[in-house]
Design an enzyme around this catalytic site. Structure first.
Site, PDB file in Angstrom:
ATOM      1  N   LYS A  13      29.828  37.960  49.535  1.00 45.97           N
ATOM      2  CA  LYS A  13      28.915  37.735  48.411  1.00 45.97           C
ATOM      3  C   LYS A  13      28.217  36.377  48.559  1.00 45.97           C
ATOM      4  O   LYS A  13      28.623  35.550  49.382  1.00 45.97           O
ATOM      5  CB  LYS A  13      29.723  37.795  47.115  1.00 45.97           C
ATOM      6  CG  LYS A  13      30.350  39.170  46.840  1.00 45.97           C
ATOM      7  CD  LYS A  13      31.102  39.162  45.512  1.00 45.97           C
ATOM      8  CE  LYS A  13      31.703  40.515  45.198  1.00 45.97           C
ATOM      9  NZ  LYS A  13      32.313  40.533  43.843  1.00 45.97           N
ATOM     10  N   TYR A  53      26.616  48.758  42.080  1.00 47.15           N
ATOM     11  CA  TYR A  53      27.568  48.534  40.986  1.00 47.15           C
ATOM     12  C   TYR A  53      27.316  49.476  39.797  1.00 47.15           C
ATOM     13  O   TYR A  53      27.690  49.154  38.668  1.00 47.15           O
ATOM     14  CB  TYR A  53      27.503  47.076  40.527  1.00 47.15           C
ATOM     15  CG  TYR A  53      28.223  46.106  41.454  1.00 47.15           C
ATOM     16  CD1 TYR A  53      29.556  46.308  41.830  1.00 47.15           C
ATOM     17  CD2 TYR A  53      27.575  44.960  41.930  1.00 47.15           C
ATOM     18  CE1 TYR A  53      30.215  45.411  42.664  1.00 47.15           C
ATOM     19  CE2 TYR A  53      28.237  44.053  42.764  1.00 47.15           C
ATOM     20  CZ  TYR A  53      29.551  44.292  43.123  1.00 47.15           C
ATOM     21  OH  TYR A  53      30.212  43.400  43.943  1.00 47.15           O
ATOM     22  N   PHE A  61      29.807  42.053  31.612  1.00 47.84           N
ATOM     23  CA  PHE A  61      29.526  41.113  32.714  1.00 47.84           C
ATOM     24  C   PHE A  61      28.472  41.639  33.693  1.00 47.84           C
ATOM     25  O   PHE A  61      28.066  40.924  34.608  1.00 47.84           O
ATOM     26  CB  PHE A  61      30.817  40.747  33.458  1.00 47.84           C
ATOM     27  CG  PHE A  61      31.525  41.915  34.101  1.00 47.84           C
ATOM     28  CD1 PHE A  61      31.105  42.413  35.334  1.00 47.84           C
ATOM     29  CD2 PHE A  61      32.619  42.507  33.486  1.00 47.84           C
ATOM     30  CE1 PHE A  61      31.755  43.492  35.928  1.00 47.84           C
ATOM     31  CE2 PHE A  61      33.269  43.590  34.078  1.00 47.84           C
ATOM     32  CZ  PHE A  61      32.835  44.078  35.298  1.00 47.84           C
ATOM     33  N   ARG A  89      40.926  46.531  51.272  1.00 50.41           N
ATOM     34  CA  ARG A  89      41.165  46.092  49.890  1.00 50.41           C
ATOM     35  C   ARG A  89      42.364  45.146  49.838  1.00 50.41           C
ATOM     36  O   ARG A  89      42.345  44.148  49.119  1.00 50.41           O
ATOM     37  CB  ARG A  89      41.426  47.300  48.980  1.00 50.41           C
ATOM     38  CG  ARG A  89      40.233  48.187  48.754  1.00 50.41           C
ATOM     39  CD  ARG A  89      39.231  47.626  47.805  1.00 50.41           C
ATOM     40  NE  ARG A  89      39.685  47.547  46.441  1.00 50.41           N
ATOM     41  CZ  ARG A  89      38.903  47.288  45.395  1.00 50.41           C
ATOM     42  NH1 ARG A  89      37.594  47.095  45.569  1.00 50.41           N
ATOM     43  NH2 ARG A  89      39.377  47.215  44.189  1.00 50.41           N
ATOM     44  N   THR A  95      40.904  42.031  42.259  1.00 50.64           N
ATOM     45  CA  THR A  95      39.594  41.655  41.714  1.00 50.64           C
ATOM     46  C   THR A  95      39.657  40.235  41.124  1.00 50.64           C
ATOM     47  O   THR A  95      38.736  39.436  41.314  1.00 50.64           O
ATOM     48  CB  THR A  95      39.178  42.663  40.610  1.00 50.64           C
ATOM     49  OG1 THR A  95      39.169  43.972  41.188  1.00 50.64           O
ATOM     50  CG2 THR A  95      37.805  42.342  40.050  1.00 50.64           C
ATOM     51  N   ARG A 106      40.791  36.550  48.721  1.00 48.66           N
ATOM     52  CA  ARG A 106      40.584  36.005  47.375  1.00 48.66           C
ATOM     53  C   ARG A 106      41.720  35.059  46.981  1.00 48.66           C
ATOM     54  O   ARG A 106      41.498  34.057  46.292  1.00 48.66           O
ATOM     55  CB  ARG A 106      40.425  37.139  46.371  1.00 48.66           C
ATOM     56  CG  ARG A 106      39.068  37.863  46.501  1.00 48.66           C
ATOM     57  CD  ARG A 106      39.075  39.168  45.754  1.00 48.66           C
ATOM     58  NE  ARG A 106      37.772  39.838  45.748  1.00 48.66           N
ATOM     59  CZ  ARG A 106      37.598  41.096  45.349  1.00 48.66           C
ATOM     60  NH1 ARG A 106      38.628  41.804  44.922  1.00 48.66           N
ATOM     61  NH2 ARG A 106      36.396  41.624  45.368  1.00 48.66           N
ATOM     62  N   ASN A 116      34.251  35.774  43.396  1.00 50.75           N
ATOM     63  CA  ASN A 116      35.417  36.175  44.193  1.00 50.75           C
ATOM     64  C   ASN A 116      35.087  36.509  45.648  1.00 50.75           C
ATOM     65  O   ASN A 116      35.817  37.223  46.322  1.00 50.75           O
ATOM     66  CB  ASN A 116      36.210  37.285  43.499  1.00 50.75           C
ATOM     67  CG  ASN A 116      35.413  38.568  43.340  1.00 50.75           C
ATOM     68  OD1 ASN A 116      34.275  38.656  43.785  1.00 50.75           O
ATOM     69  ND2 ASN A 116      36.012  39.565  42.718  1.00 50.75           N
ATOM     70  N   HIS A 119      33.327  41.702  48.727  1.00 54.15           N
ATOM     71  CA  HIS A 119      33.407  43.066  48.191  1.00 54.15           C
ATOM     72  C   HIS A 119      34.041  43.967  49.236  1.00 54.15           C
ATOM     73  O   HIS A 119      33.810  43.799  50.432  1.00 54.15           O
ATOM     74  CB  HIS A 119      32.000  43.595  47.872  1.00 54.15           C
ATOM     75  CG  HIS A 119      31.983  45.087  47.696  1.00 54.15           C
ATOM     76  ND1 HIS A 119      32.307  45.689  46.509  1.00 54.15           N
ATOM     77  CD2 HIS A 119      31.738  46.096  48.587  1.00 54.15           C
ATOM     78  CE1 HIS A 119      32.248  47.008  46.662  1.00 54.15           C
ATOM     79  NE2 HIS A 119      31.898  47.278  47.910  1.00 54.15           N
ATOM     80  N   GLU A 130      28.448  53.691  50.114  1.00 56.85           N
ATOM     81  CA  GLU A 130      28.007  52.290  50.223  1.00 56.85           C
ATOM     82  C   GLU A 130      27.418  51.987  51.601  1.00 56.85           C
ATOM     83  O   GLU A 130      26.425  51.248  51.707  1.00 56.85           O
ATOM     84  CB  GLU A 130      29.176  51.351  49.898  1.00 56.85           C
ATOM     85  CG  GLU A 130      29.550  51.426  48.417  1.00 56.85           C
ATOM     86  CD  GLU A 130      30.722  50.553  48.014  1.00 56.85           C
ATOM     87  OE1 GLU A 130      30.973  50.441  46.800  1.00 56.85           O
ATOM     88  OE2 GLU A 130      31.399  49.972  48.890  1.00 56.85           O
TER      89      GLU A 130
HETATM   90  P1  IDP Z   1      36.268  44.872  42.937  1.00 55.39           P
HETATM   91  O1  IDP Z   1      35.188  43.966  43.498  1.00 55.39           O
HETATM   92  O2  IDP Z   1      37.637  44.276  43.145  1.00 55.39           O
HETATM   93  O3  IDP Z   1      36.161  46.291  43.423  1.00 55.39           O
HETATM   94  P2  IDP Z   1      35.152  45.825  40.412  1.00 55.39           P
HETATM   95  O4  IDP Z   1      35.959  46.215  39.221  1.00 55.39           O
HETATM   96  O5  IDP Z   1      34.495  46.891  41.207  1.00 55.39           O
HETATM   97  O6  IDP Z   1      36.094  44.899  41.345  1.00 55.39           O
HETATM   98  O7  IDP Z   1      34.058  44.791  39.893  1.00 55.39           O
HETATM   99  C1  IDP Z   1      33.000  44.393  40.740  1.00 55.39           C
HETATM  100  C2  IDP Z   1      32.843  42.896  40.651  1.00 55.39           C
HETATM  101  O8  IDP Z   1      32.454  42.550  39.317  1.00 55.39           O
HETATM  102  C3  IDP Z   1      34.114  42.089  40.889  1.00 55.39           C
HETATM  103  O9  IDP Z   1      34.381  41.861  42.250  1.00 55.39           O
HETATM  104  C4  IDP Z   1      33.825  40.819  40.140  1.00 55.39           C
HETATM  105  O10 IDP Z   1      33.018  39.935  40.898  1.00 55.39           O
HETATM  106  C5  IDP Z   1      33.024  41.317  38.948  1.00 55.39           C
HETATM  107  N1  IDP Z   1      33.898  41.515  37.795  1.00 55.39           N
HETATM  108  C6  IDP Z   1      34.746  42.545  37.574  1.00 55.39           C
HETATM  109  N2  IDP Z   1      35.389  42.406  36.400  1.00 55.39           N
HETATM  110  C7  IDP Z   1      34.920  41.251  35.875  1.00 55.39           C
HETATM  111  C8  IDP Z   1      35.193  40.550  34.656  1.00 55.39           C
HETATM  112  O11 IDP Z   1      36.000  40.968  33.816  1.00 55.39           O
HETATM  113  N3  IDP Z   1      34.505  39.380  34.464  1.00 55.39           N
HETATM  114  C9  IDP Z   1      33.615  38.893  35.375  1.00 55.39           C
HETATM  115  N4  IDP Z   1      33.327  39.522  36.515  1.00 55.39           N
HETATM  116  C10 IDP Z   1      33.968  40.685  36.765  1.00 55.39           C
HETATM  117 MG    MG Z   2      34.718  47.719  43.078  1.00 53.16          MG
END
Ligand code: IDP
Ligand code: MG
Length: 153
Positions: A13, A53, A61, A89, A95, A106, A116, A119, A130
């Site tokens: 990212k 997304y 968010f 993963r 996450t 992470r 974070n 992805h 994707e």
């Molecule tokens: P992932 O990246 O671990 O698959 P996802 O739930 O797909 O997680 O969410 C995509 C991205 O959105 C996350 O990597 C993170 O950067 C952001 N994100 C997810 N949940 C939150 C939150 O509660 N607050 C802020 N950012 C979030």
């Molecule tokens: Mg995800």
């Protein structure tokens, strides 16, 4: 699908690019034995990120996430190998970086969820979608790894 030909989509990212973590992240996958089959850098469009997304569009968010993800270049990668989606993963961590174990990307390099660093696709089906979203067909390369025999039994 051919043996050990599972593929995943991993992306550094904008925060990971700015913090100079691209090489480290590539290196972790390479050293593990996974095969790089696509790699490119670009600042992605809002439309592409909204598609990527899409499942999160009702989340509070979401606008901030899209804004951040379009704020600078990302590095898109396609990695191939046995169980690479799930292992990818695990290599990324949770996450929430604060819940990520040291040793994961992470868990080693970040603190807040919205920064974070990386992805990774969450299922084989999502990975296929994707990879199509982020790469043109000829940007994903089929080739055999000479080290294959030293990686797999
Ligand atoms: P992932 O990246 O671990 O698959 P996802 O739930 O797909 O997680 O969410 C995509 C991205 O959105 C996350 O990597 C993170 O950067 C952001 N994100 C997810 N949940 C939150 C939150 O509660 N607050 C802020 N950012 C979030
Ligand atoms: Mg995800």
């Amino acid at each position: 699908m051919a043996k050990n030909a599972e593929r995943t989509y991993i992306m550094v990212k904008p925060d990971g690019v700015q913090r100079g973590l691209v090489g480290n992240i590539i290196s972790r996958f390479e050293k593990r034995g996974y095969q790089l089959c696509g790699l490119k850098m670009r600042t992605a469009s809002k439309e592409l990120l909204e598609e990527h997304y899409g499942e999160l569009k009702t989340k509070a968010f979401f606008p901030g996430l899209i804004n951040f993800m379009t704020s600078g270049p990302v590095v898109s990668m396609c990695w191939q190998g046995k169980d690479v989606v799930k292992q990818g993963r695990a290599m990324l961590g949770e996450t929430d970086p604060l819940k990520s174990k040291p040793g994961s990307i992470r868990g080693d390099y970040c603190i807040d969820m919205g920064k974070n660093v990386c992805h990774g696709s969450d299922s084989v089906e999502t990975a296929q979608d994707e990879i199509k979203m982020w790469f043109k067909p000829d940007e994903v390369v089929d080739y055999s790894l000479t080290a294959y025999k030293d990686i797999y039994e």
